[in-house]
Design a protein around this motif. Structure first.
Motif, PDB file in Angstrom:
ATOM      1  N   LEU A 119       0.832  -1.203   0.000  1.00  0.00           N
ATOM      2  CA  LEU A 119       0.000   0.000   0.000  1.00  0.00           C
ATOM      3  C   LEU A 119       0.867   1.253   0.000  1.00  0.00           C
ATOM      4  N   PHE A 163      -0.311   5.245  -0.728  1.00  0.00           N
ATOM      5  CA  PHE A 163      -1.221   5.405   0.402  1.00  0.00           C
ATOM      6  C   PHE A 163      -0.405   5.724   1.660  1.00  0.00           C
ATOM      7  N   VAL A 178      -4.313   3.499   6.327  1.00  0.00           N
ATOM      8  CA  VAL A 178      -5.263   2.441   6.020  1.00  0.00           C
ATOM      9  C   VAL A 178      -6.350   2.459   7.083  1.00  0.00           C
ATOM     10  N   CYS A 232     -10.646   8.952   1.682  1.00  0.00           N
ATOM     11  CA  CYS A 232     -10.646   7.506   1.965  1.00  0.00           C
ATOM     12  C   CYS A 232     -11.225   6.791   0.754  1.00  0.00           C
ATOM     13  N   GLN A 282      -2.954   4.736  -7.585  1.00  0.00           N
ATOM     14  CA  GLN A 282      -1.566   5.179  -7.426  1.00  0.00           C
ATOM     15  C   GLN A 282      -1.357   6.538  -8.095  1.00  0.00           C
ATOM     16  N   ASN A 341      -3.066   9.195  -6.022  1.00  0.00           N
ATOM     17  CA  ASN A 341      -2.273   9.497  -4.833  1.00  0.00           C
ATOM     18  C   ASN A 341      -1.127  10.449  -5.160  1.00  0.00           C
TER      19      ASN A 341
END
Length: 334
Positions: free
Chosen positions: A8, A13, A16, A192, A212, A215
């Motif tokens: 992750l 990220f 979590v 989220c 990805q 992010n």
């Protein structure tokens, strides 16, 4: 859903959200890779405090889809965990369906939940709903938002009831990006991504690659997501492709979202040759930079207040600033 924290982290990220209290193994793994955890609090008796091993926990989650019926129990849990976690004073988070005013007084963060893609609510209406729900909360509240990355479970149940047994359709990447940027433009401070299946499987590869990339884009926008306020826009700015402006002391992020009333089903083709936006509230001395996935492009305003973009595909992000530090930050992260 079973992905390693290292995997992750490698996909961008930084936290979590777990459905249950973290295990010792998860806490150790999170501390090792530098991953934050958002989770329900563990069970403690009245004589214990939260141990140092829980340092990777960023915030305590007190529940999802909460209604008025669960409010008293949530309030009691919030009071208890504040006593037991007095050393760290971690923020409390919940996702209420209604009674937002009361829930925002119990927790520090309200997690807004909506899944408009492949449903009846349009993306512009989704943004209005996020803003309206923030107005129903207390002024000191912070807001995060769930972002849909796949068809909702309610829709999948409907398809199953109708006898559909094939692979569910995937959402278009630009639909998910439009949802993300709409949430950011609406003033949320945390994102989220919703997922019901592991992202590290072959069948989820395209979705994992999309998240990805998103992010990476959020790293570029982090100064505005974290600290910007929504600037007032003129009627002309609001009308021109649904322009939203996030403002810091040093810069302004202009978000030209270009939504339509049917983008939740399928994206409309881009037929415009250019986009023209009148920015009456922006100083003419600002330098303009278009943010693209590959470069920071300097652009010019041919008129004092008019901004013209020739690339019309998808939502557009433009930074207006006189500060070279802002430009250097963007160039380092592209």
């Amino acid at each position: 859903h079973g992905e390693s924290f290292h995997w992750l982290k490698s996909h961008g990220f930084n936290a979590v959200k777990l459905p249950a209290s973290p295990t010792k193994e998860q806490l150790t793994q999170a501390a090792k890779v530098g991953m934050w955890i958002v989770s329900p609090p563990p069970f403690f008796d009245n004589r214990r405090e939260v141990e140092k091993s829980y340092d990777p926990v960023l915030a305590w989650s007190l529940g999802n889809r909460l209604s008025e019926r669960e409010f008293q129990a949530t309030q009691e849990l919030a009071n208890e965990i504040r006593l037991l976690d007095a050393r760290n004073r971690r923020p409390l988070l919940c996702s209420p369906q209604n009674n937002i005013w009361n829930y925002s007084g119990v927790t520090n963060i309200v997690l807004l939940d909506d899944s408009p893609l492949l449903a009846s609510r349009s993306i512009p209406d989704y943004g209005k709903r996020l803003r309206n729900r923030q107005q129903l909360s207390r002024m000191e509240s912070s807001f995060w938002a769930y972002i849909q990355t796949e068809p909702s479970t309610a829709l999948l149940r409907q398809w199953s009831a109708l006898g559909y047994s094939g692979m569910p359709p995937s959402l278009e990447p630009n639909q998910v990006r439009a949802l993300l940027l709409t949430a950011i433009a609406s003033g949320v401070r945390g994102i989220c991504f919703k997922s019901t299946a592991p992202l590290d499987r072959v069948e989820s590869r395209a979705r994992a690659q999309l998240l990805q990339l998103l992010n990476l884009e959020m790293i570029l926008l982090e100064p505005w997501i974290a600290a910007a306020k929504q600037a007032d826009t003129s009627p002309e700015e609001k009308h021109a492709g649904n322009v939203q402006i996030l403002e810091t002391d040093r810069s302004r992020l202009v978000m030209i979202l270009q939504p339509s009333k049917t983008d939740q089903y399928v994206l409309e083709p881009f037929n415009k040759k250019s986009i023209s936006v009148d920015l009456h509230s922006s100083p003419s001395t600002d330098q303009e930079y278009a943010i693209t996935p590959y470069a920071l492009k300097s652009i010019r305003r041919p008129h004092r207040v008019r901004l013209i973009l020739n690339d019309t595909k998808g939502a557009k992000l433009v930074v207006l600033t006189q500060d070279p530090l802002v430009r250097n930050y963007l160039m380092r992260h592209i």
